[in-house]
Scaffold this motif. Structure first.
Motif, mmCIF file in Angstrom:
data_model
loop_
_atom_site.group_PDB
_atom_site.id
_atom_site.type_symbol
_atom_site.label_atom_id
_atom_site.label_comp_id
_atom_site.label_asym_id
_atom_site.label_seq_id
_atom_site.Cartn_x
_atom_site.Cartn_y
_atom_site.Cartn_z
ATOM 1 N N SER A 125 0.856 -1.191 0.000
ATOM 2 C CA SER A 125 0.000 0.000 0.000
ATOM 3 C C SER A 125 0.888 1.236 0.000
ATOM 4 O O SER A 125 1.815 1.352 0.807
ATOM 5 C CB SER A 125 -0.908 0.009 1.234
ATOM 6 N N VAL A 151 -1.873 -1.343 -3.783
ATOM 7 C CA VAL A 151 -2.972 -0.433 -3.490
ATOM 8 C C VAL A 151 -2.406 0.981 -3.416
ATOM 9 O O VAL A 151 -1.522 1.252 -2.594
ATOM 10 C CB VAL A 151 -3.663 -0.807 -2.152
ATOM 11 N N VAL A 241 -10.191 -0.714 0.245
ATOM 12 C CA VAL A 241 -9.137 0.293 0.147
ATOM 13 C C VAL A 241 -9.601 1.559 0.863
ATOM 14 O O VAL A 241 -10.646 2.117 0.543
ATOM 15 C CB VAL A 241 -8.782 0.601 -1.312
ATOM 16 N N GLY A 282 -4.742 0.857 3.644
ATOM 17 C CA GLY A 282 -4.569 2.145 2.997
ATOM 18 C C GLY A 282 -4.060 3.191 3.960
ATOM 19 O O GLY A 282 -3.549 2.888 5.044
ATOM 20 N N ASP A 331 -0.515 4.945 7.901
ATOM 21 C CA ASP A 331 -0.847 3.891 6.931
ATOM 22 C C ASP A 331 -0.996 2.583 7.688
ATOM 23 O O ASP A 331 -0.044 2.097 8.301
ATOM 24 C CB ASP A 331 0.240 3.799 5.869
#
Length: 367
Positions: A125, A151, A241, A282, A331
């Motif tokens: 991600s 992602v 996401v 995400g 994150d």
């Protein structure tokens, strides 16, 4: 007549140690109280945002307590008050450390190996911060990692398209330079998913947000939530996401909380339909010590883990070399209980102001 002896003037070292002691003790109390606000008033915008800085508060609190201890090397005119102040500082610091440690451990899951012969699924991600997908440093990183799923957040897909067209290359670059071959872009162009497995059951939910006064012309309060299934061939991975608004003002903090509410609704639907193999990942724009982040995990029975067992900076400010001082862990990922977390790590500086989050998981096979 007898003259009262004059007090002996204090030396410079004595004065400096006294000042360090007082400033350290009072400073430790101040930063510890700021950190404790994240636990005591989580539904207040400013208090909740203190959770981003708990590591800095802990470091400052520890330094303050040590400075206060150094103050005991000299005598103070207000000895009792000084001792009481230092004792309060230590209690406040230990309280903050205890609350932070407890929340770090909450909803975490120990790492474990995949089944013998099974290859873990690697998901990366990255918040691009508008970095071009054709950037050579980014592509070199992906070629090295060979992820199964990538992602991206803050993609600005319309701008990516213009850049690809200017170079005369196919838009997106799927299947080349480390990018897996299947591609899905969210309706607003803010999120994108590349996968080496087919992507099915795609849905983009747009969460409307309010625009704060004085926002620049590029700001858009609307955010998208991308839900899809990754057909791994053994058990579909239900991927969510995440990228809510950044809570830099009270209005944007409220936008973020509405986004989390909608994420809870989507996870409810996934659990009702499937009940297993859910991964939400995400830029959550929340620290792991945010009560709202932990509420989503607890409510939905999700678990997480951190690189080396402790939340580390993923979003840094100004320069990567200062990331331990001027940065925050925002994150994140969370998985349903049936997914085994094999490894969690961070990638290098690739030119964004976020570090790549690398997660390896082992799924529960279907019967």
């Amino acid at each position: 007549m007898f003259r009262k002896p004059q007090a002996k003037p204090r030396s410079l070292i004595h004065s400096v140690l006294s000042l360090i002691g007082w400033c350290g003790s009072l400073g430790a109390i101040a930063v510890s109280v700021l950190g404790l606000l994240a636990f005591l008033a989580p539904d207040v915008w400013l208090a909740d945002n203190m959770s981003f800085f708990l590591r800095q508060f802990l470091a400052a609190g520890l330094a303050g307590c040590l400075g206060g201890a150094a103050g005991f090397l000299v005598r103070h005119r207000l000895r009792l008050i000084y001792r009481l102040t230092w004792f309060v500082a230590v209690i406040a610091f230990l309280s903050l450390a205890g609350f932070t440690g407890a929340r770090t451990l909450a909803n975490t899951k120990p790492l474990g190996p995949a089944a013998p012969g099974d290859r873990p699924l690697k998901i990366v991600s990255i918040n691009l911060e508008h970095l071009f997908l054709g950037d050579k440093v980014l592509q070199a990183f992906l070629e090295k990692e060979q992820p199964d799923v990538v992602v991206f957040q803050e993609v600005l897909w319309w701008l990516q398209e213009r850049r690809w067209q200017r170079l005369g290359l196919p838009t997106g670059g799927a299947g080349e330079n480390g990018f897996p071959e299947y591609l899905k872009v969210g309706d607003l162009g803010g999120l994108a998913v590349y996968s080496r497995f087919p992507l099915t059951s795609e849905e983009t939910r747009v969460i409307s947000g309010d625009v704060p006064p004085g926002a620049n012309v590029y700001y858009d309060g609307d955010r998208e939530l991308l839900s899809l299934s990754v057909d791994t061939g053994s058990a579909p991975l239900h991927l969510l996401v995440i990228h809510p608004d950044s809570p830099r003002s009270k209005i944007r903090w409220e936008n973020k909380r509405r986004y989390f509410d909608e994420a809870d609704n989507v996870i409810d639907t996934l659990k009702a339909d499937n009940g297993s193999n859910i991964l939400a990942i995400g830029d959550w724009n929340s620290s792991p010590w945010s009560a709202r982040f932990q509420q989503t995990l607890t409510r939905n029975g999700l678990k997480t883990a951190y690189p080396d067992g402790w939340p580390q900076t993923t979003r840094f400010f100004f320069d990567y070399s200062l990331h331990w001082i001027l940065g925050a862990p925002v994150d994140q990922f969370a998985v349903s209980r049936d997914i085994q977390i094999v490894n969690v790590s961070l990638g290098p500086d690739i030119g964004s102001d976020h570090l790549p989050l690398i997660v390896e998981i082992a799924q529960t096979p279907t019967n």
